[in-house]
Design a protein around this motif. Structure first.
Motif, PDB file in Angstrom:
ATOM      1  N   VAL A 181     -12.001   0.254  -2.065  1.00  0.00           N
ATOM      2  CA  VAL A 181     -12.027  -1.037  -2.691  1.00  0.00           C
ATOM      3  C   VAL A 181     -11.973  -2.178  -1.536  1.00  0.00           C
ATOM      4  O   VAL A 181     -12.609  -3.264  -1.848  1.00  0.00           O
ATOM      5  CB  VAL A 181     -10.725  -1.061  -3.504  1.00  0.00           C
ATOM      6  N   ALA A 182     -11.222  -1.955  -0.806  1.00  0.00           N
ATOM      7  CA  ALA A 182     -11.424  -3.049   0.497  1.00  0.00           C
ATOM      8  C   ALA A 182     -12.575  -3.344   1.090  1.00  0.00           C
ATOM      9  O   ALA A 182     -12.975  -4.492   1.215  1.00  0.00           O
ATOM     10  CB  ALA A 182     -10.164  -2.713   1.324  1.00  0.00           C
ATOM     11  N   VAL A 216       0.919  -1.188  -0.034  1.00  0.00           N
ATOM     12  CA  VAL A 216      -0.058   0.069  -0.189  1.00  0.00           C
ATOM     13  C   VAL A 216       0.885   1.320  -0.031  1.00  0.00           C
ATOM     14  O   VAL A 216       0.548   2.210  -0.714  1.00  0.00           O
ATOM     15  CB  VAL A 216      -0.962  -0.014   1.084  1.00  0.00           C
ATOM     16  N   ILE A 231      -5.391   8.330  -2.538  1.00  0.00           N
ATOM     17  CA  ILE A 231      -5.253   7.148  -2.937  1.00  0.00           C
ATOM     18  C   ILE A 231      -5.481   6.332  -1.663  1.00  0.00           C
ATOM     19  O   ILE A 231      -6.196   5.227  -2.181  1.00  0.00           O
ATOM     20  CB  ILE A 231      -3.760   6.878  -3.259  1.00  0.00           C
ATOM     21  N   ALA A 232      -5.319   6.687  -0.595  1.00  0.00           N
ATOM     22  CA  ALA A 232      -5.504   5.964   0.519  1.00  0.00           C
ATOM     23  C   ALA A 232      -7.193   5.596   0.742  1.00  0.00           C
ATOM     24  O   ALA A 232      -7.586   4.361   0.990  1.00  0.00           O
ATOM     25  CB  ALA A 232      -5.017   6.619   1.808  1.00  0.00           C
ATOM     26  N   ILE A 269       2.067   2.040  -3.510  1.00  0.00           N
ATOM     27  CA  ILE A 269       1.007   2.709  -4.249  1.00  0.00           C
ATOM     28  C   ILE A 269       0.919   4.078  -3.985  1.00  0.00           C
ATOM     29  O   ILE A 269       0.813   4.741  -4.818  1.00  0.00           O
ATOM     30  CB  ILE A 269      -0.222   1.459  -4.184  1.00  0.00           C
ATOM     31  N   ILE A 270       0.711   4.353  -2.767  1.00  0.00           N
ATOM     32  CA  ILE A 270       0.386   5.688  -2.217  1.00  0.00           C
ATOM     33  C   ILE A 270       1.655   6.431  -2.644  1.00  0.00           C
ATOM     34  O   ILE A 270       0.984   7.539  -2.951  1.00  0.00           O
ATOM     35  CB  ILE A 270       0.314   5.695  -0.670  1.00  0.00           C
ATOM     36  N   ILE A 277      -8.166   2.929  -1.707  1.00  0.00           N
ATOM     37  CA  ILE A 277      -7.831   1.522  -1.285  1.00  0.00           C
ATOM     38  C   ILE A 277      -8.762   1.402  -0.241  1.00  0.00           C
ATOM     39  O   ILE A 277      -9.232   0.013  -0.300  1.00  0.00           O
ATOM     40  CB  ILE A 277      -6.247   1.772  -0.741  1.00  0.00           C
TER      41      ILE A 277
END
Length: 65
Positions: free
Chosen positions: A49-50, A25, A42-43, A28-29, A46
């Motif tokens: 999506v989770a 993560v 972005i966080a 990605i971030i 994520i």
């Protein structure tokens, strides 16, 4: 970071999983691919999506019972 193999039923398995996922993560971030978005955006994406995945798994589990 290489983690030792942990049995599925072991209490530390979720912690070990989180460590590995957290590394991914962070890549990605703070990576270069999504620079047009803020780290907070972005966080949140994520997390969204989770959350969707958790709801899908819960529905599948409920359908089996």
């Amino acid at each position: 970071m290489e983690l030792p193999t942990i049995e599925v039923s072991h209490a530390d398995r979720l912690f070990a999983c989180r460590q590995k996922v957290e590394e991914a993560v962070h890549r990605i971030i703070f990576g270069e691919e999504l620079v047009q978005f803020s780290s907070a955006e972005i966080a949140m994406a994520i997390a969204d999506v989770a959350d969707d995945y958790i709801l899908t798994v819960a529905k599948q589990q409920a359908a089996r019972h």
